[in-house]
Design an enzyme around this catalytic site. Structure first.
Site, PDB file in Angstrom:
ATOM      1  N   LEU A  42       0.848  -1.192   0.000  1.00 43.16           N
ATOM      2  CA  LEU A  42       0.000   0.000   0.000  1.00 43.16           C
ATOM      3  C   LEU A  42       0.885   1.244   0.000  1.00 43.16           C
ATOM      4  O   LEU A  42       1.914   1.279   0.671  1.00 43.16           O
ATOM      5  CB  LEU A  42      -0.906   0.027   1.239  1.00 43.16           C
ATOM      6  CG  LEU A  42      -2.095  -0.937   1.261  1.00 43.16           C
ATOM      7  CD1 LEU A  42      -2.806  -0.854   2.608  1.00 43.16           C
ATOM      8  CD2 LEU A  42      -3.072  -0.649   0.132  1.00 43.16           C
ATOM      9  N   ASP A  43       0.476   2.267  -0.754  1.00 42.31           N
ATOM     10  CA  ASP A  43       1.194   3.540  -0.764  1.00 42.31           C
ATOM     11  C   ASP A  43       1.150   4.179   0.625  1.00 42.31           C
ATOM     12  O   ASP A  43       0.253   3.883   1.424  1.00 42.31           O
ATOM     13  CB  ASP A  43       0.572   4.503  -1.773  1.00 42.31           C
ATOM     14  CG  ASP A  43       0.858   4.090  -3.212  1.00 42.31           C
ATOM     15  OD1 ASP A  43       1.750   3.254  -3.416  1.00 42.31           O
ATOM     16  OD2 ASP A  43       0.173   4.600  -4.121  1.00 42.31           O
ATOM     17  N   PRO A  44       2.086   5.089   0.926  1.00 43.65           N
ATOM     18  CA  PRO A  44       2.091   5.741   2.243  1.00 43.65           C
ATOM     19  C   PRO A  44       0.771   6.414   2.602  1.00 43.65           C
ATOM     20  O   PRO A  44       0.343   6.369   3.756  1.00 43.65           O
ATOM     21  CB  PRO A  44       3.217   6.772   2.118  1.00 43.65           C
ATOM     22  CG  PRO A  44       4.155   6.163   1.131  1.00 43.65           C
ATOM     23  CD  PRO A  44       3.272   5.455   0.131  1.00 43.65           C
TER      24      PRO A  44
END
Length: 260
Positions: A42-44
């Site tokens: 997952l992206d930040p």
């Protein structure tokens, strides 16, 4: 704080602002083990379900990524949940049901490429498009894990400190559609012992069966279960040959220790 020696998964609720690797690093310190990994990056800025593998379960993630051939992703549905027509920057909230490996950023971009820009006369300009970018992402499900039952990092730390922490069993991460291979006692002994294993369609019985196998796939990662009591034994790779519908174990074997 004792080192966690058991193997299994954590249904982690990833907070915004941390990378998936940041979460792994924090959990390595909390659990006092280096054998921690994650599935489905997952992206930040994203939040929601981040499956975390601990100890032997990390091997499952490894072969899931490396041993299974690449496939096309599937988008089952895209539903608009809300739309805010801000003059400068309209916002749409959508729900996407898709297979693993789908890039939601790409879906957002492609949606924007299909919305024509209005000209000064309020007519659609078919040569120009609005465009779109992803501003927020929340994952509600990954495999068999749901956001509603996920746990936060501080909750994991508190449970470990209190001595009440338990991992989710490896099989709980598998979706209900995951291919399942139920084996008889002889096949189980050969598989666990590392010997060659061959299985034929005509061997299907109450003691041995293969379910949820996609007809178009020659090779798949499958969950292995004991026919007596349906105990989860581990995961392996089966490959279907052209010889009388024969299946052969061709990949790594991740065997679950029943005492863990």
């Amino acid at each position: 704080m004792k080192k966690v020696k058991a193997s299994g998964f954590i249904n982690l609720h990833k907070p915004s602002g941390l990378t998936s690797h940041d979460c792994v690093a924090k959990l390595r310190r909390i659990l006092r083990t280096k054998r921690v990994g994650h599935a489905g990056t997952l992206d930040p800025m994203a939040t929601g379900v981040l499956p975390i593998a601990v100890n032997r379960a990390t091997k499952f993630i490894q072969i899931q990524l490396e041993d299974v051939p690449l496939r096309n992703v599937t988008v089952d549905s895209i539903t608009t949940l809300a739309f805010e027509p801000h003059p400068s920057f309209p916002e749409a909230t959508i729900r996407v049901v898709c297979s693993e490996g789908t890039y939601i950023r790409s879906i957002a971009r492609e949606c924007g490429e299909r919305i024509p820009m209005l000209s000064s006369s309020s007519h659609a300009d078919t040569t120009s498009y609005v465009g779109a970018t992803l501003s927020m992402l929340h994952r509600v499900q990954s495999g068999g894990f749901l956001s509603s039952s996920s746990v936060k990092l501080d909750e994991v730390a508190a449970a470990v400190n209190a001595g009440t922490f338990d991992l989710e069993p490896i099989e709980s991460y598998l979706p209900t559609s995951f291919p399942t291979w139920t084996v008889d006692a002889t096949t189980e002994a050969r598989w666990i012992g590392g010997m060659s294993v061959h299985w034929f369609d005509d061997m299907a019985s109450n003691a041995s069966s293969l379910t949820n196998w996609p007809a178009s796939d020659p090779s798949r990662l499958v969950a292995v279960y004991r026919h007596d009591g349906n105990q989860f034994l581990g995961v392996t790779t089966l490959t279907r040959t052209n010889e009388l519908d024969r299946y052969v174990v061709t990949g790594p074997r991740v065997i679950v220790d029943p005492l863990e």
